[in-house]
Write a protein that holds these residues in place. Structure first.
Motif, PDB file in Angstrom:
ATOM      1  N   GLY A 173     106.281 109.705  72.734  1.00  0.00           N
ATOM      2  CA  GLY A 173     106.309 110.260  73.822  1.00  0.00           C
ATOM      3  C   GLY A 173     104.961 110.017  75.209  1.00  0.00           C
ATOM      4  O   GLY A 173     105.290 110.866  75.795  1.00  0.00           O
ATOM      5  N   THR A 174     105.051 108.860  75.286  1.00  0.00           N
ATOM      6  CA  THR A 174     104.194 108.293  76.532  1.00  0.00           C
ATOM      7  C   THR A 174     104.894 107.559  77.106  1.00  0.00           C
ATOM      8  O   THR A 174     104.475 107.596  78.441  1.00  0.00           O
ATOM      9  CB  THR A 174     103.186 107.521  76.238  1.00  0.00           C
ATOM     10  OG1 THR A 174     103.437 105.941  75.453  1.00  0.00           O
ATOM     11  CG2 THR A 174     102.407 108.408  74.509  1.00  0.00           C
ATOM     12  N   ALA A 175     106.431 107.210  77.115  1.00  0.00           N
ATOM     13  CA  ALA A 175     107.899 106.896  78.387  1.00  0.00           C
ATOM     14  C   ALA A 175     107.099 105.251  78.684  1.00  0.00           C
ATOM     15  O   ALA A 175     107.627 104.867  78.983  1.00  0.00           O
ATOM     16  CB  ALA A 175     107.726 107.007  79.022  1.00  0.00           C
ATOM     17  N   THR A 176     106.342 104.727  77.687  1.00  0.00           N
ATOM     18  CA  THR A 176     105.515 103.273  77.854  1.00  0.00           C
ATOM     19  C   THR A 176     104.949 102.910  77.033  1.00  0.00           C
ATOM     20  O   THR A 176     104.514 103.356  75.848  1.00  0.00           O
ATOM     21  CB  THR A 176     104.477 103.431  79.551  1.00  0.00           C
ATOM     22  OG1 THR A 176     104.487 101.656  79.681  1.00  0.00           O
ATOM     23  CG2 THR A 176     103.352 104.164  78.501  1.00  0.00           C
ATOM     24  N   THR A 177     105.340 101.322  76.850  1.00  0.00           N
ATOM     25  CA  THR A 177     104.250 100.674  75.833  1.00  0.00           C
ATOM     26  C   THR A 177     103.860  99.031  76.313  1.00  0.00           C
ATOM     27  O   THR A 177     102.965  98.971  75.316  1.00  0.00           O
ATOM     28  CB  THR A 177     105.087 100.405  74.485  1.00  0.00           C
ATOM     29  OG1 THR A 177     105.907  99.095  75.194  1.00  0.00           O
ATOM     30  CG2 THR A 177     105.997 101.690  73.570  1.00  0.00           C
ATOM     31  N   ILE A 178     103.574  99.552  77.569  1.00  0.00           N
ATOM     32  CA  ILE A 178     103.418  98.144  78.900  1.00  0.00           C
ATOM     33  C   ILE A 178     101.702  99.121  78.705  1.00  0.00           C
ATOM     34  O   ILE A 178     101.493  99.603  79.276  1.00  0.00           O
ATOM     35  CB  ILE A 178     103.803  98.323  79.669  1.00  0.00           C
ATOM     36  CG1 ILE A 178     104.901  98.053  79.469  1.00  0.00           C
ATOM     37  CG2 ILE A 178     103.128  97.162  81.010  1.00  0.00           C
ATOM     38  CD1 ILE A 178     106.034  97.440  80.759  1.00  0.00           C
ATOM     39  N   ASP A 179     100.008  97.436  78.068  1.00  0.00           N
ATOM     40  CA  ASP A 179      99.324  98.327  78.279  1.00  0.00           C
ATOM     41  C   ASP A 179      98.668  98.746  80.229  1.00  0.00           C
ATOM     42  O   ASP A 179      99.185  97.830  80.840  1.00  0.00           O
ATOM     43  CB  ASP A 179      98.221  96.819  77.996  1.00  0.00           C
ATOM     44  CG  ASP A 179      96.774  97.561  77.723  1.00  0.00           C
ATOM     45  OD1 ASP A 179      96.537  98.541  77.578  1.00  0.00           O
ATOM     46  OD2 ASP A 179      96.082  96.699  78.452  1.00  0.00           O
ATOM     47  N   ASN A 180      98.125  99.481  80.184  1.00  0.00           N
ATOM     48  CA  ASN A 180      97.634  99.948  81.295  1.00  0.00           C
ATOM     49  C   ASN A 180      98.426 100.555  82.132  1.00  0.00           C
ATOM     50  O   ASN A 180      98.006 100.613  83.886  1.00  0.00           O
ATOM     51  CB  ASN A 180      96.763  98.841  81.601  1.00  0.00           C
ATOM     52  CG  ASN A 180      95.809  99.118  82.748  1.00  0.00           C
ATOM     53  OD1 ASN A 180      94.190 100.345  81.913  1.00  0.00           O
ATOM     54  ND2 ASN A 180      95.276  98.693  84.173  1.00  0.00           N
ATOM     55  N   THR A 181      99.151 100.917  81.645  1.00  0.00           N
ATOM     56  CA  THR A 181     100.533 102.034  82.555  1.00  0.00           C
ATOM     57  C   THR A 181      99.770 103.400  82.898  1.00  0.00           C
ATOM     58  O   THR A 181      99.895 103.795  81.538  1.00  0.00           O
ATOM     59  CB  THR A 181     102.048 102.317  81.719  1.00  0.00           C
ATOM     60  OG1 THR A 181     102.619 100.276  82.147  1.00  0.00           O
ATOM     61  CG2 THR A 181     102.758 102.458  82.703  1.00  0.00           C
ATOM     62  N   GLN A 182     100.421 104.217  83.797  1.00  0.00           N
ATOM     63  CA  GLN A 182     100.104 105.395  83.939  1.00  0.00           C
ATOM     64  C   GLN A 182     101.163 106.030  83.192  1.00  0.00           C
ATOM     65  O   GLN A 182     102.055 106.133  82.636  1.00  0.00           O
ATOM     66  CB  GLN A 182     100.069 106.001  85.708  1.00  0.00           C
ATOM     67  CG  GLN A 182      99.111 105.578  86.590  1.00  0.00           C
ATOM     68  CD  GLN A 182      99.364 105.942  87.620  1.00  0.00           C
ATOM     69  OE1 GLN A 182     100.195 106.184  87.630  1.00  0.00           O
ATOM     70  NE2 GLN A 182      97.790 106.130  88.028  1.00  0.00           N
ATOM     71  N   VAL A 183     100.263 107.499  82.511  1.00  0.00           N
ATOM     72  CA  VAL A 183     101.581 108.359  81.789  1.00  0.00           C
ATOM     73  C   VAL A 183     101.601 109.486  82.146  1.00  0.00           C
ATOM     74  O   VAL A 183     100.265 110.269  81.956  1.00  0.00           O
ATOM     75  CB  VAL A 183     100.560 108.256  80.073  1.00  0.00           C
ATOM     76  CG1 VAL A 183     102.269 109.122  79.442  1.00  0.00           C
ATOM     77  CG2 VAL A 183     100.948 107.616  79.117  1.00  0.00           C
TER      78      VAL A 183
END
Length: 288
Positions: free
Chosen positions: A37-47
């Protein structure tokens, strides 16, 4: 045959846990996880939105609607996703990392979510690591206005219940009802380190009052330092990890949340054990 049955048992438990923490779904209100549920798996990306894993539950909105002492610190300080390979001690799981700045708080608001005006009971679990100590660290706030003197429509400030740690001890704060309360006499030795723990605040009916309690990694930290009780819950909630210093708070960036779970009930010891076990197995924590 025995191995096959054991595999089926594990598979069944895994499917059940995927639907609710430890298979406990009754009265689940908020279940946010850094691995979903974070919409990303890229490190240091805003949620910006942390999706509630409860079906139909209210999502967390980053840095929104926190006026006054919860002023929005701006788009540049929204919490970020940290990949499992970039952080220590989360047992190969990712985290949400707080990006706070001086004089502001960073976190999530769950608008119109639990608690409500009528429900008195709650049980919460937060898997977290705190990288610095402070006079007060907030985990979450029940921030309704109907029970407080704050006239704003979004976040009650001083009169709302804060759940967190103070002087490295579990702490509850509600100026309107009971003031500042510490639990037990022992400190939580993981505060201010990169060692995660499972902090659980819950309440129970004792006589005619609602009393609050605290566990860390399954260990109860003794009774509150005064006759703490809360007559009401406060509609709406803010999930924070920051210093309760108001406009004088210092930057405490780096705190991380693996998972936050909130129920609108006082859970039984068996239910608490199941959820603590789920978190302990997932994050590699030894329960006490």
């Amino acid at each position: 045959m025995r191995k096959q049955l054991f595999f089926v048992f594990l598979l069944g438990n895994g499917m059940l846990w995927a639907q609710s923490p430890g298979g406990v779904s009754t009265n689940l209100q908020v279940w946010v996880r850094a691995d979903a549920g974070t919409a990303t798996t890229i490190d240091n990306t805003q949620v910006s939105i942390w999706e509630n894993q409860k079906v139909g539950g209210v999502n967390g909105i980053a840095n929104q609607g926190m006026p006054g002492y919860y002023a929005d610190p701006g788009s540049g300080t929204k919490p970020v996703y940290r990949s499992a390979t970039s952080i220590p001690s989360f047992n190969f799981n990712p985290a949400i990392e707080i990006v706070s700045t001086n004089s502001y708080r960073s976190g999530y608001k769950f608008p119109l979510g639990f608690p409500d005006n009528t429900t008195k009971a709650l049980t919460s679990y937060t898997h977290l690591t705190r990288t610095a100590t402070a006079s007060y660290r907030t985990v979450f706030v029940m921030n309704g206005t109907l029970r407080s003197s704050n006239p704003t429509a979004i976040a009650g400030v001083w009169q709302s219940p804060f759940f967190g740690t103070g002087t490295n001890r579990p702490q509850f704060y509600n100026e309107k009802e009971s003031g500042d309360v510490l639990f037990g006499t022992d400190i939580i030795n993981t505060v201010g380190t990169n060692t995660p723990s499972i902090q659980s605040y819950y309440n129970d009916i004792v006589g005619s009052d609602v009393k609050y309690f605290f566990d860390n990694n399954g260990r109860t930290y003794g009774g509150p330092s005064n006759n703490i009780s809360s007559i009401y819950n406060y509609p709406g909630m803010v999930l924070l990890m920051d210093n309760d210093g108001g406009s004088g708070s210092s930057s405490l960036a780096g705190d991380r949340i693996g998972e936050f779970i909130l129920y609108s009930e006082t859970q039984s010891p068996v239910e608490r054990q199941r959820i603590n076990s789920y978190l302990a197995i997932k994050y590699g924590i030894t329960l006490q």
